[in-house]
Design a protein around this motif. Structure first.
Motif, PDB file in Angstrom:
ATOM      1  N   ASN A 148       0.793  -1.340  -0.052  1.00 19.79           N
ATOM      2  CA  ASN A 148      -0.154  -0.053   0.071  1.00 19.79           C
ATOM      3  C   ASN A 148       0.755   1.236   0.053  1.00 19.79           C
ATOM      4  O   ASN A 148       0.295   2.350  -0.382  1.00 19.79           O
ATOM      5  N   ALA A 149       1.970   1.113   0.357  1.00 16.95           N
ATOM      6  CA  ALA A 149       2.905   2.120   0.373  1.00 16.95           C
ATOM      7  C   ALA A 149       3.405   2.991  -1.141  1.00 16.95           C
ATOM      8  O   ALA A 149       3.625   4.009  -1.095  1.00 16.95           O
ATOM      9  N   HIS A 150       3.093   2.076  -1.904  1.00 16.49           N
ATOM     10  CA  HIS A 150       3.320   2.569  -3.410  1.00 16.49           C
ATOM     11  C   HIS A 150       2.169   3.218  -4.057  1.00 16.49           C
ATOM     12  O   HIS A 150       2.397   3.527  -5.049  1.00 16.49           O
ATOM     13  N   ASP A 151       0.828   3.339  -3.402  1.00 12.95           N
ATOM     14  CA  ASP A 151      -0.203   3.848  -4.146  1.00 12.95           C
ATOM     15  C   ASP A 151      -0.738   5.062  -3.288  1.00 12.95           C
ATOM     16  O   ASP A 151      -1.581   4.669  -2.192  1.00 12.95           O
ATOM     17  N   PRO A 152      -0.497   6.312  -3.629  1.00 19.22           N
ATOM     18  CA  PRO A 152      -1.122   7.179  -2.965  1.00 19.22           C
ATOM     19  C   PRO A 152      -2.560   7.119  -2.671  1.00 19.22           C
ATOM     20  O   PRO A 152      -3.258   7.669  -1.666  1.00 19.22           O
ATOM     21  N   LYS A 153      -3.422   6.556  -3.508  1.00 21.40           N
ATOM     22  CA  LYS A 153      -5.163   6.335  -3.004  1.00 21.40           C
ATOM     23  C   LYS A 153      -5.041   5.490  -2.110  1.00 21.40           C
ATOM     24  O   LYS A 153      -6.136   5.412  -1.415  1.00 21.40           O
TER      25      LYS A 153
END
Length: 180
Positions: A148-153
Motif C-alpha cells: 500500500n505504500a506505493h499507491d497514494p490512493k
C-alpha cells in the motif's frame, strides 16, 4: 553516499498513475528525512537537521524557553523529537502553523546546500512519500515493504512531509530557472 545505494530500491511505480513514480523514504540516511544531518542557518541560528529546526520553532511558538534551549544544545534528532514532545501545545494552533514551519526548515536545508539541492531536484517529477508506518500526519501510514505504500490512493496518512518537500522542490526549480 549511502542514500544513493537505496535510491533504486525506493523507486516504485504508482498504481494510481502508472506514469508517475513514488519515491519512498524514511530512515535518517535519506537526505529527504528530517533526521538527516544537514547544517543550515535561519535568522542567525544554526541548525543540525530539519527536525531540530522544527522542534525549536515548536518550543518557540509556545514560548517554552527551557525546551527551546535544550533543543539547540542537542544534535541527535531522535532526542530532539522527544524534547519537542515535552512542549505543551494548543493542538489546533499547532496544526494551523506546523506545515509552514516545516516548509521553512526544508527550504533552508535544501536551498543552502548545493549537493542537497541537486539531490532534491533529481527526484522530480516523482511523488515523494515519507514511508512511516506510524505517522499519519507527516507520513503515509505504511512502511516501505507494505504494498500500500506505493499507491497514494491507499495511504492512511496525509504525507505532509512529502507534500512539503515537493512544494519546496518546485519553488527551488522555479527560482533556479529564473536566475539562469
Amino acid at each position: 553516499m549511502a542514500y544513493r545505494q537505496r535510491e533504486n530500491k525506493d523507486r516504485i511505480r504508482s498504481t494510481s498513475n502508472p506514469r508517475q513514480e513514488v519515491f519512498l523514504f524514511y530512515k535518517r540516511e535519506s537526505p529527504l528525512s528530517n533526521f538527516y544531518a544537514a547544517r543550515f542557518k535561519v535568522s542567525g541560528k544554526w541548525y543540525t537537521s530539519t527536525e531540530q529546526f522544527y522542534m525549536y520553532k515548536k518550543a518557540d511558538h509556545f514560548n517554552d524557553q527551557e525546551v527551546k534551549a535544550e533543543i539547540l544544545q542537542e544534535t541527535d534528532p531522535a532526542k530532539i523529537k522527544r524534547l519537542g514532545r515535552r512542549v505543551k501545545i494548543d493542538a489546533a494552533e499547532w496544526e494551523r502553523v506546523s506545515y509552514d514551519i516545516m516548509k521553512r526548515g526544508i527550504w533552508a536545508k535544501f536551498s543552502s546546500d548545493k549537493t542537497l539541492k541537486r539531490y532534491l531536484k533529481s527526484t522530480y517529477p516523482k511523488i515523494l512519500a515519507e514511508s512511516s508506518p506510524t505517522d499519519l500526519k507527516w507520513g503515509t501510514g505504511y512502511g516501505q515493504t507494505d504494498p500500500n505504500a506505493h499507491d497514494p490512493k491507499l495511504w492512511r496518512g496525509r504525507n505532509l512531509l512529502g507534500k512539503a518537500l515537493m512544494e519546496v522542490r518546485e519553488d527551488i526549480m522555479k527560482r533556479d530557472r529564473v536566475s539562469v
